[in-house]
Write a protein that holds these residues in place. Sequence first.
Motif, short mmCIF file in Angstrom:
data_model
loop_
_atom_site.label_atom_id
_atom_site.label_comp_id
_atom_site.label_asym_id
_atom_site.label_seq_id
_atom_site.Cartn_x
_atom_site.Cartn_y
_atom_site.Cartn_z
N MET A 88 0.84 -1.25 -0.19
CA MET A 88 0.04 0.09 -0.02
C MET A 88 0.86 1.33 0.00
O MET A 88 0.39 2.37 0.34
N HIS A 89 2.34 1.02 -0.32
CA HIS A 89 3.12 2.13 -0.19
C HIS A 89 3.28 2.92 1.25
O HIS A 89 3.46 3.89 1.27
N GLY A 90 2.83 2.07 2.18
CA GLY A 90 2.92 2.65 3.70
C GLY A 90 4.18 2.12 3.93
O GLY A 90 4.07 1.49 5.07
N TYR A 91 5.33 2.66 3.58
CA TYR A 91 6.70 2.23 3.89
C TYR A 91 7.12 2.56 5.39
O TYR A 91 7.86 1.64 5.99
N ARG A 92 6.78 3.54 5.70
CA ARG A 92 7.05 3.85 7.18
C ARG A 92 6.46 2.94 8.16
O ARG A 92 7.19 2.46 8.86
N ALA A 94 5.46 0.00 7.38
CA ALA A 94 6.17 -1.38 6.89
C ALA A 94 7.36 -1.66 7.75
O ALA A 94 7.73 -2.46 8.34
N VAL A 95 8.07 -0.45 7.56
CA VAL A 95 9.26 -0.58 8.37
C VAL A 95 9.40 -0.74 10.03
O VAL A 95 10.18 -1.53 10.64
N MET A 96 8.29 -0.02 10.31
CA MET A 96 8.08 -0.21 11.85
C MET A 96 7.87 -1.65 12.23
O MET A 96 8.28 -2.21 13.16
N VAL A 97 6.84 -2.24 11.49
CA VAL A 97 6.48 -3.62 11.62
C VAL A 97 7.64 -4.50 11.44
O VAL A 97 7.78 -5.53 12.22
N PHE A 98 8.22 -4.57 10.21
CA PHE A 98 9.24 -5.38 9.97
C PHE A 98 10.47 -5.21 11.16
O PHE A 98 11.02 -6.24 11.75
N SER A 99 10.66 -4.15 11.62
CA SER A 99 11.61 -4.11 12.89
C SER A 99 11.32 -4.40 14.06
O SER A 99 11.94 -4.81 14.82
N GLU A 100 9.77 -4.52 14.31
CA GLU A 100 9.32 -5.21 15.39
C GLU A 100 9.63 -6.52 15.31
O GLU A 100 9.94 -7.10 16.39
N ALA A 101 9.06 -6.90 14.26
CA ALA A 101 9.51 -8.33 14.04
C ALA A 101 10.88 -8.84 14.34
O ALA A 101 11.26 -9.92 14.76
N LEU A 102 11.92 -8.09 13.96
CA LEU A 102 13.40 -8.31 13.99
C LEU A 102 13.80 -8.24 15.50
O LEU A 102 14.62 -8.93 16.03
N GLU A 103 13.22 -7.56 16.20
CA GLU A 103 13.24 -7.35 17.72
C GLU A 103 12.72 -8.57 18.33
O GLU A 103 13.62 -9.18 19.15
N ILE A 104 11.81 -9.16 17.98
CA ILE A 104 11.18 -10.29 18.50
C ILE A 104 11.92 -11.50 18.12
O ILE A 104 12.48 -12.27 19.20
N VAL A 105 12.23 -11.73 17.03
CA VAL A 105 13.41 -12.63 16.49
C VAL A 105 14.72 -12.43 17.37
O VAL A 105 15.21 -13.48 17.80
N GLY A 106 15.19 -11.36 17.32
CA GLY A 106 16.55 -11.03 18.01
C GLY A 106 16.50 -11.54 19.71
O GLY A 106 17.62 -11.90 20.09
N LEU A 122 13.38 -6.98 3.25
CA LEU A 122 12.04 -6.30 3.38
C LEU A 122 12.09 -4.95 3.76
O LEU A 122 11.43 -3.89 3.41
N ILE A 123 12.74 -4.61 5.02
CA ILE A 123 12.95 -3.17 5.44
C ILE A 123 13.78 -2.64 4.52
O ILE A 123 13.25 -1.47 3.84
N ASN A 124 14.67 -2.96 3.70
CA ASN A 124 15.46 -2.16 2.80
C ASN A 124 14.72 -1.97 1.61
O ASN A 124 14.76 -0.87 0.95
N ARG A 125 13.87 -2.86 1.10
CA ARG A 125 13.02 -2.60 -0.08
C ARG A 125 11.98 -1.50 0.35
O ARG A 125 11.26 -0.92 -0.70
N SER A 126 11.60 -1.54 1.70
CA SER A 126 10.57 -0.35 2.10
C SER A 126 10.95 0.95 2.09
O SER A 126 10.32 1.76 2.31
N VAL A 127 12.45 1.03 2.20
CA VAL A 127 13.08 2.51 2.55
C VAL A 127 12.98 3.19 1.34
O VAL A 127 13.30 2.89 0.34
#
Length: 127
Positions: A88-92, A94-106, A122-127
């Motif tokens: 939906m081109h909501g990149y900001r 998307a990055v927040m959600v992907f970052s949250e996922a990375l925190e959980i995985v980490g 996915l984060i890099n594609r969204s930036v």
Amino acid sequence: MSLLKGTKTASEWIREGKSCNDHAEALRCFCQALNLEPQNRNAIFNKGVACLNLGRCNEALKCFEFLSEQDPENVTLLEMKGRAYQEMHGYRKAVMVFSEALEIVGAKADEDIDLKRKLKRLINRSV
């Protein structure tokens, strides 16, 4: 088949939807399952995936958000939410959600390196 000849159970509709090669037909199957069991998490998730594949991102996002409310640390759900925002081109967001996922995985002891790489891409594609 259920006890009534010609009727299917929610599980049967889900199984049929997962085996479809056509996203629209799969979505129809998942909706049939949800008509029978409106809270079926498997049907809701698969409906979201089918909607995402059909470009119906708002509808997909609603499915993933509903499921995330019940399971906020489910990385797969977060990934799917991020993908919906990305489409939906909501990149900001998307990055927040992907970052949250990375925190959980980490934070998990058994870190999944492949998942981390995937989320970072996915984060890099969204930036």
